[in-house]
Structures are given as C-alpha cells and as structure tokens.
Scaffold this active site. Structure first.
Site, PDB file in Angstrom:
ATOM      1  N   CYS A  81      79.604  11.081  67.063  1.00  0.00           N
ATOM      2  CA  CYS A  81      79.375  12.166  66.105  1.00  0.00           C
ATOM      3  C   CYS A  81      80.329  12.023  64.917  1.00  0.00           C
ATOM      4  O   CYS A  81      80.171  11.126  64.106  1.00  0.00           O
ATOM      5  CB  CYS A  81      79.495  13.518  66.795  1.00  0.00           C
ATOM      6  N   HIS A 176      75.820  13.176  71.219  1.00  0.00           N
ATOM      7  CA  HIS A 176      76.950  13.326  72.139  1.00  0.00           C
ATOM      8  C   HIS A 176      76.584  12.795  73.526  1.00  0.00           C
ATOM      9  O   HIS A 176      76.008  13.521  74.337  1.00  0.00           O
ATOM     10  CB  HIS A 176      77.373  14.799  72.238  1.00  0.00           C
ATOM     11  N   GLU A 178      78.565  12.312  75.922  1.00  0.00           N
ATOM     12  CA  GLU A 178      79.471  12.854  76.934  1.00  0.00           C
ATOM     13  C   GLU A 178      78.949  14.130  77.582  1.00  0.00           C
ATOM     14  O   GLU A 178      79.388  14.487  78.682  1.00  0.00           O
ATOM     15  CB  GLU A 178      80.861  13.103  76.333  1.00  0.00           C
TER      16      GLU A 178
END
Length: 539
Positions: A81, A176, A178
């Site tokens: 990002c 993202h 994660e």
C-alpha cells in the site's frame, strides 16, 4: 542465529499483522520505525525488508520515506500500500491522488507471471486471466512505474495495483496481503519470505521459551515480580512463563474488581494455586473499583479508571513485598497497536487498553511484558509449549477491564450481576452445542468442523449489557426490563474479525434461557458487525 525480516512501520494500524504473517511462516521478524538510520538497517542485516502501509499520503507527506540503506543492501523488498507508493517515488516513479479511492474488496488481475504471484489465484476469467480477491485501502495511486519495473497487477479502478523489478527482487502491491480479507494474502507473504528472500523457517515457540526465559532472568535478577492475574489466556501464559524463569520470585495478585465472569475467582485460584503451585494473593477490591466507576459513562474514562485502580492495588501489594520491583502484565501486540503504541507512535489510536493506557508515569515499579511482541495465537502456542492445560490456553480472551467494557455506559453492581449470568448461559450453550452436517451444508462451518463445539469454532463470544429497557410480556403480565446483546466472532489474529454465523437453534435456546432465567432481562439481540468497521468489544 535466526534469519531476520525487517518490517519498517510507516504508521499503519495493521503493521503488526505483517509480522504475524511472517511468523506464521516460522521466520523471525522485527518491526521498527521507517525513520531508522542507515547504520541501523545495515547492522540489522535483514534477509529482506517489508514496507508497511500508512494513513499518510506519499503525495503530500515527503518525510515518510524508507532509509536509503534499504535500496543499497541488495536484498528483496516488498512494499505494501503506502510502502508501494514510497517505493515508486524513491526509485523514480510517480504517485498521484486518485479520483476513485478504494476501500474494501476488489478483484485484481495478475500480470507477467512474476515470482511473487505466479500460480496464486482465487479464480480465472473466461479469457484465462488469473484473478485475486484482495482488500484495498488507499487514496493515492502509482501513476508511473519506476525504471526497471513492470506491471504485476491491476484492478479496474487502479491500473497499477502491483509492480515488480524481478532483477533486484523488488515487489510492491497496492492491496493488503496481511489482512484475512485478502484470501491468498498469507500465501503471498509466505512466498516472498521463504522463496524470494530464502529465509530459514526456524522460528517456533519452543525456541522463544528459551529466549524469553533468559531475557526475564537477565531483566529481573534476584528481584521480585508481581503480576495481575485475571484468569484470561494472556495473563495465565505470562504467569507460567515468568514462573518458569524465576519461580517463587513471582507473586500473582488476583484482583476481584467486581467485574469478573461467573465463578471466575474460584477457577483462577484452583488453577494457579492447585495446579501450578504458584504464589497467589487474592484481593477483593470490588467496592473500590465500582465506587470510582459510579457515574462514569465514557468508555475511555472507564478504561483509564480501571487501569489506574489496578495500579494502585498492585502498588499496595508491592509494599508488602520487600523485594518487589517489577509489575508484570500479559500485554500482547493487539493491545499495543490499538493503543497507538507501535514503535513509531504513528498509528491512530482506536481505544486505550488498560494494560498500556492506565499506567501513570509515577509508577514505582518497573514494567515486565514478556508477551508484548506476540499475537494471540502465538500466545496460545506458547502456553501449550509451557504445559498449560488446554481448557486454560484455549479459553476465549477476556478484557482486562472485565465486564466494565461490556456494560455500556455507567457500571453498576446490579448490571454486572445480570450480565455475568446472561454471559454464562450463552457460553454454556456454545460449549454444549456441536456443529452438525446440516450446519456444514448451510455454510455455517466447514465439513472438518462437524462434531466440534461452537465454543471452539468461535474465537471470542460474550454478552453485552445495554442500559436501555424494552416492553415485554411474561405470562399474563407486562415487563419493562433490560436488553442484552450476544456477540460471537471468528478470527485468526484479532486484528480483523467476522461475526460468527451461529445456528438459529443455538441462538434461540440462549435467548430463551436468558429471558427465563435472568430476571431483569426481557430482550436478546445478536451483533452481526465485523471488525472493521466495529471493534470486537463494544467499548
């Protein structure tokens, strides 16, 4: 010596999740501020570097940049990002403000068969394009690739959603990976860490026990430690770890603040005095806590008060211990990140946690937090490795402020009594109800979950007391009583969570029992909010 991944934090609320995903690949990593020195980066000697997201804008904030040493090391770098945007700017590309800000799910097309994304896909289009379901959260976008980079991914709203310089091992994604909302995110990070960076997967909790025990002994020496024992997973594992390190130098202080779950006091004392043979001091401070909470309705104020009173109780007990110099807490990573307490201090505060927000600077004890760098699932793994019983290790988490943050508004003894009984009924129904083949067929759980209790299939479940009354009918009479909300979520890391799709029959039984068995509650509702946008706890 463990291989290390360096995560540079630009202030994202989910930077800790990057660390969790790396550790799930059994690779050691550390999070440090983005503005560390070049010398620090070189001395850290990482196998790879990951650049986190941020709430800032690369287009507006020219100070948030990665150290030059990151690009001089010759190791793989992954930008996420904001990390992608600063990589683009620092290496000669261009970033601009996007007319269409993306927040939420997106379907992304992979390009170029890069080492990072090749073969990783959620589905293919009729034209044969590999597609990924990802989670976006950005306002800026890369408008021009840096020299040497090729397009790696795109979405209809973000033409450059990923870029790669394969020769140098530089990869960047606008989404993202994660967060759990990105379906293949864990696989993407694992590929970067293990295959592209070539890190050794040797980070396991048994290794951490040895390192943590040595660190505790070095910190504490022959001084005594007191620990606030709540009976929850975090404080229990912290107590077991510290007890292994220093034995009887540890005194566990179990504080009954009047906001515990049903029969919790007896369970805690039986477990720690009976099983672990630890020193436990039982303090009934319910009048003290409830007295200070009287008339207080603001959630932040309640958390601060509860934290402050905990510290005062600990200080009073510490005076009775001639060598007590340390206050131990079961603080874990999510506590720190949600309090804006990452090492960069750049994350936006969501709520204060009593573990980190209630300690005054005048505290006369040093702070020992052996679990501070671990996520909840790591804490559970550590507990098992320490030999704690499963019923303790896999118990649902309970907030330090207890029922104080599950009673909306002012906390009263009457409200706490109603709530703990309603909560106990809900938990009992979850424990006594197993998932069926029909539940699996309805999509409420997986086929492998059939036969497991719904308590084990949820990550956290509890009741919330709402200080509002509604009209009801009991027998031939009218009632005007309180409302309780049931909350159950499923998550792997407690940073993001989905509401649990429980069987209607289970919810019906819980509701019926609460209304019939808990005089004072006549209406039960179920919370179907995810995190984000809601937090798991209501306050």
């Amino acid at each position: 010596m463990h291989d290390k991944i360096l995560i540079l934090d630009f202030g994202s609320q989910v930077t800790q999740l990057i660390a969790r995903r790396v550790r799930e690949a059994h690779v050691y990593c550390e999070i440090h501020p983005n503005d560390v020195s070049d010398d620090f980066v070189r001395e850290f000697a990482p196998k790879a570097v990951i650049l986190s997201g941020s709430h800032a804008s690369t287009y507006e904030d020219h100070q948030l940049r990665a150290p030059q040493a990151v690009w001089d090391l010759g190791v793989p770098v992954l930008g996420i990002c904001y990390g992608m945007q600063t990589m683009a700017v620092q290496l000669g590309g261009k970033v601009e403000w996007s007319d269409h800000r993306e927040f939420g799910y997106a379907e992304m097309r992979a390009h170029g068969h890069t080492r990072l994304l090749d073969g990783i896909e959620d589905f293919t289009t009729a034209e044969g394009h590999g597609m990924l379901k990802v989670w976006m959260s950005h306002g800026d976008k890369v408008a021009e690739l840096p020299p040497g980079f090729a397009l790696m991914a795109s979405t209809p709203s973000c033409p450059i959603a990923g870029m790669a310089d394969e020769a140098r091992g530089y990869y960047a994604v606008q989404f993202h990976p994660e967060v759990t909302h990105t379906v293949k995110g864990r696989q993407i990070i694992e590929r970067f860490v293990l295959q592209i960076a070539g890190a050794k997967p040797d980070w396991i909790m048994k290794n951490h026990i040895e390192e943590a025990v040595a660190k505790i002994r070095e910190q504490v020496g022959d001084e005594e430690v007191i620990l606030g024992l709540s009976g929850g997973v975090d404080s229990s594992v912290a107590a077991a770890l510290i007890h292994r390190a220093i034995g009887d130098q540890l005194t566990c202080v179990f504080v009954d603040h009047g906001l515990l779950r049903l029969n919790e006091g007896k369970m805690v004392l039986d477990m720690f005095e009976g099983r672990l043979h630890a020193k436990v001091v039982h303090v009934d401070a319910s009048d003290q806590f409830l007295g200070h909470l009287a008339g207080v309705t603001d959630p932040e104020a309640k958390r601060k008060i509860i934290g402050r009173e905990f510290v005062e109780v600990f200080q009073a007990e510490a005076k009775k211990l001639s060598k007590a110099k340390w206050l131990a807490q079961g603080t874990i990573y999510p506590d720190v990140v949600e309090s804006g307490g990452t090492k960069t201090k750049k994350a936006t505060t969501i709520k204060s946690h009593h573990n980190v927000g209630g300690l005054p600077e005048t505290l006369g004890l040093k702070l020992l937090e052996p679990l501070r760098d671990l996520f909840k699932d790591e804490v559970r793994e550590l507990g098992v490795a320490l030999g704690l019983p499963p019923e303790m290790v896999y118990r649902h988490p309970f907030p330090g402020p207890g029922l104080g943050v599950r009673i909306l508004g002012e906390v009263k003894r009457e409200y706490a009594e109603l709530l703990r009984r309603a909560d106990a009924i809900f938990i009992e129904e979850l424990r006594n109800t197993t998932a069926t083949a029909q539940d699996a067929a309805a999509g409420l759980c997986g086929e492998a979950d059939v036969g497991k209790s719904w308590y084990d299939l949820t990550s956290q479940a509890f009741a919330v007391f709402l200080p509002v009354k509604s009209v009801g009918v009991m027998g031939d009479g009218r009632t005007y009583d309180y409302v309780t909300s049931l909350r159950a979520v499923q998550t792997t890391d407690f940073m993001t969570a989905h509401w649990a799709h429980l069987p209607y029959a289970l919810l019906g039984r819980a509701s019926n029992r609460i209304i019939n068995e808990v005089r004072g509650i006549n209406r039960v509702v179920y919370d179907i909010s995810g995190k984000p946008p809601a937090t798991i706890e209501w306050e």
